[in-house]
Write a protein that holds these residues in place. Sequence first.
Motif, PDB file in Angstrom:
ATOM      1  N   LEU A   1      44.337 -12.151 -43.770  1.00  0.00           N
ATOM      2  CA  LEU A   1      45.280 -13.257 -43.917  1.00  0.00           C
ATOM      3  C   LEU A   1      46.720 -12.764 -43.898  1.00  0.00           C
ATOM      4  N   MET A   2      46.986 -11.577 -44.449  1.00  0.00           N
ATOM      5  CA  MET A   2      48.347 -11.085 -44.536  1.00  0.00           C
ATOM      6  C   MET A   2      48.856 -10.566 -43.195  1.00  0.00           C
ATOM      7  N   VAL A   3      48.008  -9.895 -42.411  1.00  0.00           N
ATOM      8  CA  VAL A   3      48.507  -9.251 -41.194  1.00  0.00           C
ATOM      9  C   VAL A   3      48.178 -10.043 -39.933  1.00  0.00           C
ATOM     10  N   ALA A   4      47.136 -10.901 -39.984  1.00  0.00           N
ATOM     11  CA  ALA A   4      46.739 -11.650 -38.785  1.00  0.00           C
ATOM     12  C   ALA A   4      46.952 -13.140 -38.915  1.00  0.00           C
TER      13      ALA A   4
ATOM     14  N   LEU B   1      38.486   1.120 -51.378  1.00  0.00           N
ATOM     15  CA  LEU B   1      37.542   0.464 -52.278  1.00  0.00           C
ATOM     16  C   LEU B   1      38.172   0.124 -53.620  1.00  0.00           C
ATOM     17  N   ALA B   2      39.178   0.892 -54.019  1.00  0.00           N
ATOM     18  CA  ALA B   2      39.803   0.676 -55.325  1.00  0.00           C
ATOM     19  C   ALA B   2      41.017  -0.231 -55.261  1.00  0.00           C
ATOM     20  N   LEU B   3      41.594  -0.429 -54.095  1.00  0.00           N
ATOM     21  CA  LEU B   3      42.799  -1.240 -53.966  1.00  0.00           C
ATOM     22  C   LEU B   3      42.441  -2.681 -53.626  1.00  0.00           C
ATOM     23  N   PRO B   4      43.190  -3.646 -54.149  1.00  0.00           N
ATOM     24  CA  PRO B   4      42.952  -5.046 -53.768  1.00  0.00           C
ATOM     25  C   PRO B   4      43.340  -5.281 -52.314  1.00  0.00           C
ATOM     26  N   PRO B   5      42.726  -6.284 -51.667  1.00  0.00           N
ATOM     27  CA  PRO B   5      43.052  -6.530 -50.254  1.00  0.00           C
ATOM     28  C   PRO B   5      44.522  -6.847 -50.010  1.00  0.00           C
ATOM     29  N   THR B   6      45.203  -7.447 -50.975  1.00  0.00           N
ATOM     30  CA  THR B   6      46.614  -7.750 -50.766  1.00  0.00           C
ATOM     31  C   THR B   6      47.447  -6.477 -50.655  1.00  0.00           C
ATOM     32  N   VAL B   7      47.099  -5.453 -51.424  1.00  0.00           N
ATOM     33  CA  VAL B   7      47.818  -4.182 -51.322  1.00  0.00           C
ATOM     34  C   VAL B   7      47.554  -3.535 -49.962  1.00  0.00           C
TER      35      VAL B   7
END
Length: 320
Positions: free
Chosen positions: A231-234, A118-124
């Motif tokens: 978007l990053m992994v799929a 919840l605290a980390l951005p989706p890119t991380v």
Amino acid sequence: MGGPSRWAVPRWARDRWAETAGRPPQGGDRRGDELMLGDRGIDSVIDKGPARNGRVRGGGRGRERPVVDAMGALRVSLLVATTATLIVVAAGLPLAALLARPGWRGRTLLDVAVTLPLALPPTVLGFYLLQLLGRHGPLGWLAGRGLGTGLIFTPAAAVLAAAVVALPLFVQPARAALEEIPADVREAAAIDGAAGWTLARRIVLPLAWPGIATGVLLAFARALGEFGATLMVAGNIPGRTQTLPLAIYSAVQAGRDDVAARLALLLTAVAALSLGAGYRWRRPRRGEPGGSRFVRPVPSPPPVPTPAGLLGWDGRRPQP
């Protein structure tokens, strides 16, 4: 009579395209003085015809292709969100029950690890998943050895990304609902012989059902709208890993704001209908506060009959 699978674009063509478009082409890799582009990447360099009716004419190819496949993106979104929610419930319910038990070592560390997405951005999160699911990552290596294929840019990667970001939204409401169950209720049930699965099915789940159902709804809604980590992994592969948020992104990148607006309305309608149906599913039946449509509540014990001639403590007959 198919041509080569990759196209070599000279430097002068790249410079000319950069002057007219204002940005370098995407999706290629530099090799010497040329930019190697795939079959789809060449369409970003060759002059395109005007877009109309949500379609783009490929330059020099004489055919039109849709900017996005709305129904395909909707199907992928529902499949990914539903599968991710099932994984979240299967993994999150034991975690919520474990976190609801106080006084054991490591509870704070597990709580932080579960809530950290919840605290980390989706890119991380996407970067961490790339390290886990990549060819040299532990899960990617196991998938390569066991299944003979990788996980990156597959529907499985999209499901895992959605499950990771949705897990805290299920665990926290379910944990709060389990913590609200009084300890004397569990003790009374244990005295009556309820233990294990019987205790969970007849006592714990009916009392904690509103919180668990709320967590299911929040997890499904979060998985339905997941964008960055997916978007990053799929990737953004139409018909395979392109969800509705990724389809909206593709339409905006193609300059089709009208298509993006229709897709945004479609995603909003699907999310609203899903939440509305979930609220009705969460609502207890009439006359059964805290109950569930699928979990039978514990029946009340029958009243103990009092003999008609029983006297009170003072020797008098009790008043009716």
